[in-house]
Design an enzyme around this catalytic site. Structure first.
Site, PDB file in Angstrom:
ATOM      1  N   MET A 155      13.641  41.568  13.467  1.00 28.99           N
ATOM      2  CA  MET A 155      13.898  42.059  14.820  1.00 28.99           C
ATOM      3  C   MET A 155      13.580  41.020  15.881  1.00 28.99           C
ATOM      4  SD  MET A 155      15.335  44.799  15.830  1.00 28.99           S
ATOM      5  CE  MET A 155      14.984  46.046  14.607  1.00 28.99           C
ATOM      6  N   TYR A 175      22.970  46.019  23.266  1.00 32.31           N
ATOM      7  CA  TYR A 175      22.654  46.068  21.837  1.00 32.31           C
ATOM      8  C   TYR A 175      21.351  45.344  21.507  1.00 32.31           C
ATOM      9  CZ  TYR A 175      25.569  41.699  21.244  1.00 32.31           C
ATOM     10  OH  TYR A 175      26.154  40.460  21.306  1.00 32.31           O
ATOM     11  N   GLU A 176      20.901  45.555  20.283  1.00 35.15           N
ATOM     12  CA  GLU A 176      19.598  45.062  19.801  1.00 35.15           C
ATOM     13  C   GLU A 176      18.456  45.608  20.655  1.00 35.15           C
ATOM     14  OE1 GLU A 176      17.891  43.996  16.806  1.00 35.15           O
ATOM     15  OE2 GLU A 176      19.948  43.279  16.862  1.00 35.15           O
ATOM     16  N   GLY A 177      18.587  46.857  21.084  1.00 36.52           N
ATOM     17  CA  GLY A 177      17.585  47.504  21.939  1.00 36.52           C
ATOM     18  C   GLY A 177      17.932  47.278  23.395  1.00 36.52           C
ATOM     19  N   GLN A 191      13.440  47.358  26.014  1.00 38.80           N
ATOM     20  CA  GLN A 191      12.636  46.129  25.981  1.00 38.80           C
ATOM     21  C   GLN A 191      11.504  46.198  27.003  1.00 38.80           C
ATOM     22  OE1 GLN A 191      13.283  43.940  23.568  1.00 38.80           O
ATOM     23  NE2 GLN A 191      15.056  45.175  23.000  1.00 38.80           N
TER      24      GLN A 191
END
Length: 570
Positions: free
Chosen positions: A290, A428-430, A435
């Protein structure tokens, strides 16, 4: 103007801003010295400039498409991917025992940025492969490693990640995909996944899917999820791609941008897969990669920002309109108009900050492999690098459209493509809100130790810089001290009150880091030049934003919930 990788910026930042020499001084990365770094950056720049960048526009105008159940990639993508694979770029981070280069994450991040700036749609494919390689290296059994890693590292086979479902986006624990055990040690996977980047292509021998699914005895939520490797074609006795597995591409998403990257809906109908890691520990396996994935996405934002800035600058130099103060006859290129000059300066200054933050994060993660304090710093910087890098990618691309004026709104100029392509990176990717929440929650569980260590470093440097650059060092020192007070105020809030101001706090921290990195750059330059002038612009005009951001960060959530749902509709 075609995209050109900012090679001189990379060299300067690595040498003078993020202290890459620390990484090269470790036993693990001792071979990645200055000469090796320069050679790798130069070769990657040639690939990005000459092979990938010319495909970017075509990928937007001629998107990947689905025919007869398979993806047909955009023109030129297959040949370019072959050159990426042949150059060893997919295995940059992979262990040498598996055929990889074993490079530092910092250096791989530089390469990923320039590839993203050249052609984001295509750059996503090797990035997905890198993520799968990392997961398998850490968690797969020896048999899976031996069979899959050499082919993934070489680019003969490609990899994906399958997390999201229609009812399980950011809440991955709500997924419904099922796994059942077979007597031969394999598993049958049934379910549907959405938003699968490069879920299929027409240039690799096999597509290897990492799929999150739940076994019958898996508990609710994320703790009951397992991770499986599910290939498109089942390996035969010789380890080559054999019979088709029971999976298919249902459709491709029709997206705002990154048209050259096929985003697939994947259906698994009793597809055979193999467990990666332990049962019910799928999220643990996914979180291994991640940090790298989030840093990689942050660098995507930086890459698009760089490309958009270059394009806007070239247009502003050529476009003549109106009377300007620098034109010999009162007329001149629009770059001589004060507001256009301001926009370009903002674009350049913030792209530089985002790049420095990301590479500083890479250095911390590289050093953190053997040092807990650096590991803590890397973990703290990850959400800032991802969120700020992608926010800046979006904002700079939008400014690029504005610099072009009406022509920016016309697709033929290509300025709008950067704005469309960059938009997904903050999702995307959180998402960037997630974040920010991660920053003020999990990343402050140490009581602010990692954050304060960074602020100590900034204040000490700014104090020492007062003798040479007092007008720049003073504001940076004050900003760090005020941010420390804001940090203490945030730590005193309950969790939901922190969340209400999380986005503002993250941006404030990035603003102050930007002041620090610009100050370091100006001091390293030695005498007033480009970097000093840019630092002055940033520190005097942009850094002060941190004050209003910290006001928001301290406010808590009461005013948000005082607004009724009807108020928000009015």
């Amino acid at each position: 103007m075609a995209y050109r990788a900012p090679v001189s910026d990379y060299a300067f930042i690595l040498d003078h801003v993020v202290d890459y020499a620390r990484v090269a001084s470790t036993a693990r990365f001792s071979e990645a010295d200055r000469d090796v770094v320069a050679a790798i950056i130069d070769e990657a720049a040639k690939l990005s400039n000459d092979v990938m960048a010319p495909l970017d526009r075509g990928g937007d105008l001629t998107p990947a498409r689905l025919e007869n159940g398979g993806v047909i990639s955009s023109p030129g993508f297959a040949d370019a991917f072959a050159q990426i694979a042949e150059g060893g770029w997919i295995g940059m981070l992979a262990e040498p025992d598996n055929g990889g280069m074993g490079l530092p994450l910092t250096l791989a991040s530089v390469v990923n940025e320039m590839m993203s700036g050249a052609c984001l749609s295509l750059a996503l494919e090797p990035l997905m492969c890198q993520g799968q390689i990392e997961a398998l290296e850490h968690h797969a059994c020896d048999e899976i490693k031996a069979l899959y890693l050499p082919k993934l590292v070489s680019g003969e086979w490609c990899g994906t990640m399958n997390l999201t479902e229609s009812g399980a986006g950011s809440d991955v624990g709500a997924l419904r995909t099922k796994a059942t055990r077979n007597d031969d040690g394999s598993y049958d996977i049934t379910g549907q996944k959405i938003y699968i980047t490069w879920g299929d292509n027409d240039f690799s021998g096999n597509i290897c899917h990492l799929v999150l699914a739940r076994l019958p005895d898996g508990g609710e939520g994320t703790k009951g999820i397992s991770l499986f490797l599910v290939p498109k074609f089942l390996p035969d006795a010789d380890g080559e791609a054999g019979d088709a597995n029971s999976l298919s591409v249902v459709s491709l998403e029709h997206k705002l941008g990154i048209h050259g990257s096929p985003t697939c809906v994947m259906d698994y109908n009793g597809a055979k897969g193999w467990l990666v890691g332990n049962e019910h520990e799928g999220m643990k396996c996914m979180f291994t990669m991640m940090n790298n994935a989030r840093l990689g996405v942050g660098m995507q934002g930086v890459g698009v920002a760089e490309a958009a800035t270059q394009k806007a600058h070239a247009y502003a130099m050529d476009r003549v309109q109106g009377r300007t103060p620098l034109g010999a006859d009162g007329t001149g290129a629009i770059i001589d108009h004060a507001d256009v000059r301001r926009m370009l300066a903002v674009m350049r200054a913030d792209t530089y900050v985002a790049r420095c933050i990301s590479l500083a994060c890479g250095v911390a993660l590289d050093l953190g492999r053997d040092d807990p304090e650096w590991q803590a710093r890397g973990a703290f910087l990850i959400p800032i690098a991802k969120a700020f890098g992608t926010d800046i990618g979006h904002e700079v691309a939008q400014l690029g459209v504005q610099v072009h004026g009406g022509m920016g709104f016309i697709e033929e100029t290509g300025a709008a493509q950067y704005a469309r392509d960059a938009r997904i990176t903050s999702i995307y990717e959180g998402t960037n809100g997630i974040q920010a929440m991660d920053l003020v929650a999990r990343k402050l569980m140490d009581g602010g130790d990692a954050a304060n260590a960074l602020l100590d470093e900034i204040e000490a440097f700014a104090e020492a810089a007062r003798a040479s650059l007092p007008e720049l060092a003073g504001p940076v020192w004050s900003a760090a001290e005020t941010l420390r007070e804001g940090l203490e105020a945030v730590l005193a809030l309950d969790l939901n009150d922190r969340f209400a101001g999380a986005t503002a706090f993250l941006r404030a921290f990035a603003r102050v880091l930007g002041g620090y990195y610009h100050l370091k750059s100006a001091l390293a330059e030695g005498e007033a030049g480009t970097r000093t002038r840019l630092a002055r612009f940033y520190i005097l005009r942009m850094l002060p934003e941190y004050t209003s951001l910290l006001v928001q960060a301290r406010l808590g959530a009461s005013d948000l919930y005082a607004l009724t749902t009807e108020d928000l509709l009015a």
